[in-house]
Scaffold this motif. Structure first.
Motif, PDB file in Angstrom:
ATOM      1  N   MET A   1       0.825  -1.205   0.000  1.00  0.00           N
ATOM      2  CA  MET A   1       0.000   0.000   0.000  1.00  0.00           C
ATOM      3  C   MET A   1       0.862   1.258   0.000  1.00  0.00           C
ATOM      4  SD  MET A   1      -3.109  -0.909  -0.235  1.00  0.00           S
ATOM      5  CE  MET A   1      -3.909   0.647   0.126  1.00  0.00           C
ATOM      6  N   LEU A   2       1.933   1.260   0.789  1.00  0.00           N
ATOM      7  CA  LEU A   2       2.810   2.430   0.825  1.00  0.00           C
ATOM      8  C   LEU A   2       3.481   2.652  -0.522  1.00  0.00           C
ATOM      9  CD1 LEU A   2       4.468   1.971   4.335  1.00  0.00           C
ATOM     10  CD2 LEU A   2       2.684   3.584   3.705  1.00  0.00           C
ATOM     11  N   ALA A   3       3.884   1.562  -1.168  1.00  0.00           N
ATOM     12  CA  ALA A   3       4.511   1.679  -2.485  1.00  0.00           C
ATOM     13  C   ALA A   3       3.522   2.222  -3.510  1.00  0.00           C
ATOM     14  CB  ALA A   3       5.042   0.314  -2.936  1.00  0.00           C
ATOM     15  N   ALA A   4       2.270   1.769  -3.416  1.00  0.00           N
ATOM     16  CA  ALA A   4       1.237   2.242  -4.339  1.00  0.00           C
ATOM     17  C   ALA A   4       0.983   3.735  -4.151  1.00  0.00           C
ATOM     18  CB  ALA A   4      -0.056   1.455  -4.130  1.00  0.00           C
ATOM     19  N   ILE A   5       0.997   4.176  -2.904  1.00  0.00           N
ATOM     20  CA  ILE A   5       0.776   5.593  -2.602  1.00  0.00           C
ATOM     21  C   ILE A   5       1.890   6.448  -3.196  1.00  0.00           C
ATOM     22  CG2 ILE A   5       0.778   7.272  -0.713  1.00  0.00           C
ATOM     23  CD1 ILE A   5      -0.737   5.081   0.915  1.00  0.00           C
ATOM     24  N   GLN A   6       3.125   5.978  -3.061  1.00  0.00           N
ATOM     25  CA  GLN A   6       4.244   6.719  -3.630  1.00  0.00           C
ATOM     26  C   GLN A   6       4.149   6.789  -5.155  1.00  0.00           C
ATOM     27  OE1 GLN A   6       6.524   8.493  -2.017  1.00  0.00           O
ATOM     28  NE2 GLN A   6       5.514   7.932  -0.099  1.00  0.00           N
ATOM     29  N   ILE A   8       1.369   6.755  -6.914  1.00  0.00           N
ATOM     30  CA  ILE A   8       0.292   7.703  -7.240  1.00  0.00           C
ATOM     31  C   ILE A   8       0.787   9.142  -7.101  1.00  0.00           C
ATOM     32  CG2 ILE A   8      -1.960   8.579  -6.489  1.00  0.00           C
ATOM     33  CD1 ILE A   8      -2.636   5.703  -5.625  1.00  0.00           C
ATOM     34  N   LYS A   9       1.508   9.397  -6.007  1.00  0.00           N
ATOM     35  CA  LYS A   9       2.032  10.742  -5.771  1.00  0.00           C
ATOM     36  C   LYS A   9       2.957  11.179  -6.899  1.00  0.00           C
ATOM     37  CE  LYS A   9       4.546  13.418  -2.270  1.00  0.00           C
ATOM     38  NZ  LYS A   9       5.199  13.364  -0.944  1.00  0.00           N
ATOM     39  N   ALA A  11       3.085   9.865 -10.020  1.00  0.00           N
ATOM     40  CA  ALA A  11       2.381   9.891 -11.297  1.00  0.00           C
ATOM     41  C   ALA A  11       1.567  11.163 -11.475  1.00  0.00           C
ATOM     42  CB  ALA A  11       1.476   8.665 -11.421  1.00  0.00           C
ATOM     43  N   LEU A  12       0.993  11.649 -10.367  1.00  0.00           N
ATOM     44  CA  LEU A  12       0.173  12.861 -10.431  1.00  0.00           C
ATOM     45  C   LEU A  12       0.982  14.130 -10.156  1.00  0.00           C
ATOM     46  CD1 LEU A  12      -3.042  11.615  -8.567  1.00  0.00           C
ATOM     47  CD2 LEU A  12      -2.617  11.734 -11.024  1.00  0.00           C
ATOM     48  N   ASN A  13       2.282  13.927  -9.878  1.00  0.00           N
ATOM     49  CA  ASN A  13       3.180  15.068  -9.628  1.00  0.00           C
ATOM     50  C   ASN A  13       2.648  15.957  -8.507  1.00  0.00           C
ATOM     51  OD1 ASN A  13       5.482  16.630 -10.015  1.00  0.00           O
ATOM     52  ND2 ASN A  13       4.507  17.928 -11.565  1.00  0.00           N
ATOM     53  N   LEU A  14       2.326  15.333  -7.388  1.00  0.00           N
ATOM     54  CA  LEU A  14       1.749  16.052  -6.253  1.00  0.00           C
ATOM     55  C   LEU A  14       2.822  16.351  -5.219  1.00  0.00           C
ATOM     56  CD1 LEU A  14      -1.465  13.878  -5.772  1.00  0.00           C
ATOM     57  CD2 LEU A  14      -1.316  16.104  -6.902  1.00  0.00           C
ATOM     58  N   SER A  15       2.837  17.593  -4.733  1.00  0.00           N
ATOM     59  CA  SER A  15       3.777  17.933  -3.667  1.00  0.00           C
ATOM     60  C   SER A  15       3.291  17.389  -2.329  1.00  0.00           C
ATOM     61  CB  SER A  15       3.947  19.458  -3.583  1.00  0.00           C
ATOM     62  OG  SER A  15       2.696  20.075  -3.347  1.00  0.00           O
ATOM     63  N   GLU A  16       1.971  17.318  -2.149  1.00  0.00           N
ATOM     64  CA  GLU A  16       1.384  16.759  -0.937  1.00  0.00           C
ATOM     65  C   GLU A  16       0.343  15.723  -1.327  1.00  0.00           C
ATOM     66  OE1 GLU A  16       0.144  19.190   2.323  1.00  0.00           O
ATOM     67  OE2 GLU A  16       1.315  20.886   1.596  1.00  0.00           O
ATOM     68  N   PHE A  17       0.312  14.666  -0.569  1.00  0.00           N
ATOM     69  CA  PHE A  17      -0.679  13.623  -0.828  1.00  0.00           C
ATOM     70  C   PHE A  17      -1.001  12.964   0.500  1.00  0.00           C
ATOM     71  CE2 PHE A  17      -2.079   9.358  -2.161  1.00  0.00           C
ATOM     72  CZ  PHE A  17      -3.073   9.723  -3.053  1.00  0.00           C
ATOM     73  N   HIS A  18      -2.184  13.252   1.047  1.00  0.00           N
ATOM     74  CA  HIS A  18      -2.557  12.735   2.360  1.00  0.00           C
ATOM     75  C   HIS A  18      -3.239  11.376   2.218  1.00  0.00           C
ATOM     76  CE1 HIS A  18      -1.477  16.462   4.265  1.00  0.00           C
ATOM     77  NE2 HIS A  18      -2.288  17.141   3.466  1.00  0.00           N
ATOM     78  N   TYR A  19      -2.877  10.477   3.082  1.00  0.00           N
ATOM     79  CA  TYR A  19      -3.516   9.174   3.099  1.00  0.00           C
ATOM     80  C   TYR A  19      -3.652   8.730   4.547  1.00  0.00           C
ATOM     81  CZ  TYR A  19       1.236   7.446   3.896  1.00  0.00           C
ATOM     82  OH  TYR A  19       2.489   7.231   4.405  1.00  0.00           O
TER      83      TYR A  19
END
Length: 249
Positions: A1-6, A8-9, A11-19
């Protein structure tokens, strides 16, 4: 799950991504920190062997039922343990403490039972462990059985656990080492998710300010106002898409 979150972050070029981490898993890690310390495994293992021996022997179970009848008490069977589900260990200990005087009548029946009957010191450890873990078992049941768990609820429940752990802080506390380990793990994960929980908890109509402890109104509203201001300044609009429908004959 942590790898998937990274992924996504990135791929979407997000500076912040809360989960949000699994709350039940966090509780499991906190309790596991206590179970892995030096004095707990031996006490729990002896009780586990004692209980399993009784449960696996129809003769010993019949004798236990007789003791309940003699005392005119409704029968309660000793509960089994499951090493992969910590709350089953809690239930085993809690039930054993409740029927301890009746279980004690069995310890002289078999050498396995006498050898694995906890000492007075071990019973004290088990008693304190049950008191320490009782809220964790209750909250695990709440968040696992709820049809509609909310972030606001998690924040409130975790604040209650934090206060519960702080209540036991005492240099003379028999489980001080276990408490320190639990606090270390709990604070690590709670500090990690607490900021992300702030705004969702505020908009939960069930709890509102209850989820913010002793914070004043300014401290509660400031993070919400900051996010709202950033949202207004960004003025995010989604590009409209034109769909052409071709008619075929």
């Amino acid at each position: 799950m942590l790898a998937a979150i990274q992924e996504i972050k990135m791929a979407l070029n997000l500076s912040e991504f809360h989960y949000y981490r699994c709350s039940a898993h966090i509780l499991n890690l906190v309790v596991g920190a206590a179970f892995n310390t030096n004095i707990i495994p031996k006490s729990v293992k002896k009780l586990r062997i004692f209980i399993n021996t009784v449960r696996n022997s129809p003769k010993q179970m019949d004798k236990l039922k007789e003791y309940f009848q003699i005392e005119e008490i409704k029968f309660k069977a000793p509960l089994p343990d499951c090493t992969t589900w910590w709350n089953y260990t809690f239930y085993m200990i809690d039930q054993a403490l409740e029927i301890k005087p009746l279980l004690a009548n069995l310890k002289s029946n078999l050498k396995t039972l006498s050898d694995n009957w906890p000492t007075d010191e071990e019973w004290e450890i088990l008693t304190e462990l049950a008191n320490l873990l009782a809220p964790f078992a209750s909250i695990t049941k709440v968040i696992s059985a709820s049809n509609y768990p909310t972030i606001g609820e998690i924040k409130l429940l975790f604040l209650g656990l934090k206060a519960h752990l702080n209540k036991f802080q005492d240099d003379n506390y028999i489980l001080q080492e276990q408490l320190n380990e639990m606090n270390h793990v709990f604070n690590y994960y709670f500090n990690e998710i607490n900021k992300a929980l702030h705004i969702p908890a505020f908009f939960d109509p069930c709890y509102k300010n209850l989820s913010f402890g002793n914070m004043n109104q300014h401290e509660i509203l400031q993070p919400i106002q900051r996010v709202m201001s950033n949202y207004e300044e960004s003025n995010i609009t989604l590009p409209s898409q034109t769909h052409t429908i071709q008619r075929t004959s």
